[in-house]
Motif scaffolding. Structure first.
Motif, PDB file in Angstrom:
ATOM      1  N   THR A  28       0.672  -1.302   0.133  1.00 45.53           N
ATOM      2  CA  THR A  28      -0.079  -0.181  -0.037  1.00 45.53           C
ATOM      3  C   THR A  28       0.560   1.156   0.008  1.00 45.53           C
ATOM      4  O   THR A  28       0.582   2.047  -0.691  1.00 45.53           O
ATOM      5  CB  THR A  28      -1.050  -0.002   1.214  1.00 45.53           C
ATOM      6  N   ALA A  32       0.468   3.884  -2.850  1.00 43.19           N
ATOM      7  CA  ALA A  32      -0.230   5.287  -2.383  1.00 43.19           C
ATOM      8  C   ALA A  32       1.037   6.546  -2.596  1.00 43.19           C
ATOM      9  O   ALA A  32       0.453   7.536  -2.945  1.00 43.19           O
ATOM     10  CB  ALA A  32      -0.886   5.033  -0.951  1.00 43.19           C
ATOM     11  N   TYR A  33       2.313   6.050  -2.162  1.00 41.56           N
ATOM     12  CA  TYR A  33       3.104   7.032  -1.930  1.00 41.56           C
ATOM     13  C   TYR A  33       3.931   7.377  -3.023  1.00 41.56           C
ATOM     14  O   TYR A  33       4.930   8.037  -3.025  1.00 41.56           O
ATOM     15  CB  TYR A  33       3.901   7.096  -0.368  1.00 41.56           C
ATOM     16  N   LEU A 100      -4.112   3.440   8.901  1.00 42.36           N
ATOM     17  CA  LEU A 100      -5.369   2.944   8.219  1.00 42.36           C
ATOM     18  C   LEU A 100      -5.122   2.562   6.956  1.00 42.36           C
ATOM     19  O   LEU A 100      -4.855   3.445   5.926  1.00 42.36           O
ATOM     20  CB  LEU A 100      -6.386   3.710   8.520  1.00 42.36           C
ATOM     21  N   VAL A 102      -5.741  -0.280   3.252  1.00 41.18           N
ATOM     22  CA  VAL A 102      -6.580  -1.426   2.505  1.00 41.18           C
ATOM     23  C   VAL A 102      -5.571  -1.552   1.598  1.00 41.18           C
ATOM     24  O   VAL A 102      -5.164  -0.597   0.767  1.00 41.18           O
ATOM     25  CB  VAL A 102      -7.739  -0.926   2.117  1.00 41.18           C
ATOM     26  N   GLY A 112     -12.229   0.218   4.083  1.00 48.82           N
ATOM     27  CA  GLY A 112     -11.700   1.102   4.790  1.00 48.82           C
ATOM     28  C   GLY A 112     -12.666   1.634   5.610  1.00 48.82           C
ATOM     29  O   GLY A 112     -12.319   1.991   7.035  1.00 48.82           O
ATOM     30  N   TRP A 132      -3.945  11.621  11.098  1.00 48.92           N
ATOM     31  CA  TRP A 132      -2.981  12.513  10.467  1.00 48.92           C
ATOM     32  C   TRP A 132      -3.116  12.092   9.052  1.00 48.92           C
ATOM     33  O   TRP A 132      -2.710  10.632   8.768  1.00 48.92           O
ATOM     34  CB  TRP A 132      -1.550  12.875  10.758  1.00 48.92           C
ATOM     35  N   GLY A 139      -6.344  10.856  -2.248  1.00 49.25           N
ATOM     36  CA  GLY A 139      -7.340   9.879  -1.752  1.00 49.25           C
ATOM     37  C   GLY A 139      -7.676   9.559  -0.318  1.00 49.25           C
ATOM     38  O   GLY A 139      -8.858   9.241  -0.081  1.00 49.25           O
ATOM     39  N   ARG A 142      -9.746  12.469   0.766  1.00 49.18           N
ATOM     40  CA  ARG A 142     -11.201  12.286   0.386  1.00 49.18           C
ATOM     41  C   ARG A 142     -11.999  11.209   1.290  1.00 49.18           C
ATOM     42  O   ARG A 142     -12.905  11.468   1.619  1.00 49.18           O
ATOM     43  CB  ARG A 142     -11.098  11.795  -1.053  1.00 49.18           C
ATOM     44  N   PHE A 143     -11.272  10.309   1.501  1.00 50.74           N
ATOM     45  CA  PHE A 143     -11.694   9.037   2.281  1.00 50.74           C
ATOM     46  C   PHE A 143     -12.151   9.491   3.745  1.00 50.74           C
ATOM     47  O   PHE A 143     -13.363   9.392   4.043  1.00 50.74           O
ATOM     48  CB  PHE A 143     -10.497   7.986   2.488  1.00 50.74           C
ATOM     49  N   TYR A 144     -11.219  10.374   4.383  1.00 50.25           N
ATOM     50  CA  TYR A 144     -11.623  10.732   5.854  1.00 50.25           C
ATOM     51  C   TYR A 144     -12.768  11.700   5.939  1.00 50.25           C
ATOM     52  O   TYR A 144     -13.430  12.027   6.602  1.00 50.25           O
ATOM     53  CB  TYR A 144     -10.355  11.316   6.638  1.00 50.25           C
ATOM     54  N   GLU A 146     -15.081  12.057   3.305  1.00 47.10           N
ATOM     55  CA  GLU A 146     -16.424  11.695   3.071  1.00 47.10           C
ATOM     56  C   GLU A 146     -16.984  11.060   4.351  1.00 47.10           C
ATOM     57  O   GLU A 146     -18.098  10.803   4.344  1.00 47.10           O
ATOM     58  CB  GLU A 146     -16.138  10.202   1.999  1.00 47.10           C
ATOM     59  N   LEU A 147     -16.016  10.542   5.201  1.00 52.94           N
ATOM     60  CA  LEU A 147     -16.620   9.737   6.481  1.00 52.94           C
ATOM     61  C   LEU A 147     -16.896  10.691   7.797  1.00 52.94           C
ATOM     62  O   LEU A 147     -16.713  10.210   8.739  1.00 52.94           O
ATOM     63  CB  LEU A 147     -15.801   8.384   6.703  1.00 52.94           C
TER      64      LEU A 147
HETATM   65  C1  LIG Z   1      -7.767   5.515   2.213  1.00 53.99           C
HETATM   66  C2  LIG Z   1      -8.117   3.875   2.394  1.00 53.99           C
HETATM   67  C3  LIG Z   1      -7.862   3.650   3.671  1.00 53.99           C
HETATM   68  C4  LIG Z   1      -9.523   3.968   1.745  1.00 53.99           C
HETATM   69  O1  LIG Z   1      -9.948   2.355   1.817  1.00 53.99           O
HETATM   70  P1  LIG Z   1     -11.237   1.760   0.886  1.00 53.99           P
HETATM   71  O2  LIG Z   1     -11.374   0.665   1.438  1.00 53.99           O
HETATM   72  O3  LIG Z   1     -10.579   2.010  -0.608  1.00 53.99           O
HETATM   73  O4  LIG Z   1     -12.296   2.792   1.089  1.00 53.99           O
HETATM   74  P2  LIG Z   1     -13.835   2.715   1.233  1.00 53.99           P
HETATM   75  O5  LIG Z   1     -14.196   1.722  -0.062  1.00 53.99           O
HETATM   76  O6  LIG Z   1     -14.427   2.331   2.646  1.00 53.99           O
HETATM   77  O7  LIG Z   1     -14.312   4.098   0.823  1.00 53.99           O
HETATM   78  C5  LIG Z   1     -15.203   5.014   1.247  1.00 53.99           C
HETATM   79  C6  LIG Z   1     -15.555   6.179   0.779  1.00 53.99           C
HETATM   80  O8  LIG Z   1     -14.087   7.147   0.682  1.00 53.99           O
HETATM   81  C7  LIG Z   1     -14.117   7.691  -0.415  1.00 53.99           C
HETATM   82  N1  LIG Z   1     -12.860   7.544  -0.945  1.00 53.99           N
HETATM   83  C8  LIG Z   1     -12.024   6.134  -0.738  1.00 53.99           C
HETATM   84  N2  LIG Z   1     -11.057   6.355  -1.437  1.00 53.99           N
HETATM   85  C9  LIG Z   1     -11.002   7.434  -2.185  1.00 53.99           C
HETATM   86  C10 LIG Z   1      -9.858   7.809  -3.151  1.00 53.99           C
HETATM   87  N3  LIG Z   1      -9.018   7.242  -3.410  1.00 53.99           N
HETATM   88  N4  LIG Z   1     -10.569   9.166  -3.924  1.00 53.99           N
HETATM   89  C11 LIG Z   1     -11.641   9.567  -3.538  1.00 53.99           C
HETATM   90  N5  LIG Z   1     -12.512   9.225  -2.724  1.00 53.99           N
HETATM   91  C12 LIG Z   1     -12.361   8.022  -1.973  1.00 53.99           C
HETATM   92  C13 LIG Z   1     -15.126   7.455  -1.522  1.00 53.99           C
HETATM   93  O9  LIG Z   1     -16.265   8.347  -1.057  1.00 53.99           O
HETATM   94  C14 LIG Z   1     -15.737   6.115  -0.922  1.00 53.99           C
HETATM   95  O10 LIG Z   1     -16.866   5.769  -1.219  1.00 53.99           O
HETATM   96  P3  LIG Z   1     -17.327   5.266  -2.774  1.00 53.99           P
HETATM   97  O11 LIG Z   1     -16.216   4.285  -2.909  1.00 53.99           O
HETATM   98  O12 LIG Z   1     -18.810   4.612  -2.414  1.00 53.99           O
HETATM   99  O13 LIG Z   1     -17.135   6.356  -3.636  1.00 53.99           O
HETATM  100  C15 LIG Z   1      -7.179   3.213   1.182  1.00 53.99           C
HETATM  101  O14 LIG Z   1      -7.490   3.795  -0.215  1.00 53.99           O
HETATM  102  C16 LIG Z   1      -5.849   3.348   1.364  1.00 53.99           C
HETATM  103  O15 LIG Z   1      -5.126   2.470   2.345  1.00 53.99           O
HETATM  104  N6  LIG Z   1      -5.020   4.306   0.600  1.00 53.99           N
HETATM  105  C17 LIG Z   1      -3.743   4.191   1.202  1.00 53.99           C
HETATM  106  C18 LIG Z   1      -3.410   4.795   2.294  1.00 53.99           C
HETATM  107  C19 LIG Z   1      -3.764   5.670   2.855  1.00 53.99           C
HETATM  108  O16 LIG Z   1      -4.300   6.892   2.263  1.00 53.99           O
HETATM  109  N7  LIG Z   1      -4.321   5.748   4.221  1.00 53.99           N
HETATM  110  C20 LIG Z   1      -5.105   6.757   5.075  1.00 53.99           C
HETATM  111  C21 LIG Z   1      -4.096   7.770   5.364  1.00 53.99           C
HETATM  112  S1  LIG Z   1      -3.118   6.923   6.537  1.00 53.99           S
END
Ligand SMILES: CC(C)(COP(=O)(O)OP(=O)(O)OC[C@H]1O[C@@H](n2cnc3c(N)ncnc32)[C@H](O)[C@@H]1OP(=O)(O)O)[C@@H](O)C(=O)NCCC(=O)NCCS
Length: 175
Positions: A28, A32-33, A100, A102, A112, A132, A139, A142-144, A146-147
């Motif tokens: 990941t 991601a990075y 966190l 995935v 996630g 943080w 991405g 956006r995830f944090y 959205e939630l």
């Molecule tokens: C961020 C991360 C944990 C999200 O996990 P995930 O299982 O893909 O997320 P979910 O499927 O539960 O997504 C929930 C919602 O968040 C938003 N979302 C998640 N990933 C997104 C992305 N890359 N871009 C935009 N929105 C995003 C969307 O609204 C999504 O809902 P949708 O799929 O119905 O549109 C995962 O992409 C990851 O591990 N990324 C790399 C590491 C990271 O950034 N970790 C968090 C910071 S430490």
């Protein structure tokens, strides 16, 4: 790895999960990075080193959760989260989600979001909770957002020999 038709459960990590967590961590981070952290630093990440490090984390008092998928080929860890006391002596926030992640092949299936909900539940006695994210990690931000995360702090992260802007999101209403 195909998780589309697999059942995924969120559970507390056991010591034997360290290698599975390490594999998700390394894959990941590299994805991601890419373009954010130096290539040499990402290339040097090692599953063996991370496994040792996660064995220590699981033994410690922190909360560590894993997302485990079961399919025709058995069970495997596809995501994880860790958290505990806020680490930077913040004057207001008491709890912190430290990691966190995935696996790239299991993203955008709600795993996630499930990990986040369960981690906030596990940390409810430490609310409000902060997490943080590197600002360049769009991405992740956006995830944090959205939630329901609210941006509350800014800072600088020192990772892999570079300094990068970071943003903290807060969850006030947890569990
Ligand atoms: C961020 C991360 C944990 C999200 O996990 P995930 O299982 O893909 O997320 P979910 O499927 O539960 O997504 C929930 C919602 O968040 C938003 N979302 C998640 N990933 C997104 C992305 N890359 N871009 C935009 N929105 C995003 C969307 O609204 C999504 O809902 P949708 O799929 O119905 O549109 C995962 O992409 C990851 O591990 N990324 C790399 C590491 C990271 O950034 N970790 C968090 C910071 S430490």
């Amino acid at each position: 790895m195909e998780t589309g038709s697999d059942d995924v459960v969120i559970r507390e990590a056991r010591r034997g999960d360290a290698a599975g967590i390490a594999r998700v961590y390394v894959d990941t981070w590299r994805k991601a990075y890419d373009g954010i952290l130096p290539v040499g630093f990402l290339d040097k990440l090692s599953v063996a080193t991370q496994t040792k490090s996660w064995q220590r984390v699981i033994r410690a008092q922190d909360v560590v959760l894993v997302a485990e998928a079961s399919g025709a080929d058995g069970e495997r860890i596809v995501g994880f989260a860790s958290g505990g006391l806020e680490m930077d002596r913040d004057e207001f926030f008491r709890g912190e989600i430290y990691t966190l992640y995935v696996h790239p092949e299991a993203q955008r299936r709600g795993i996630g979001a499930e990990l986040l909900v369960e981690m906030l539940r596990a940390l409810r006695d430490l609310a409000p909770v902060i997490v943080w994210v590197l600002e360049a990690n769009e991405g992740g931000r956006r995830f944090y957002e959205e939630l329901g995360g609210v941006p509350v702090r800014r800072g600088i992260a020192h990772v892999g020999g570079v300094s990068l802007d970071k943003v903290a999101y807060a969850y006030f209403d947890v569990g």
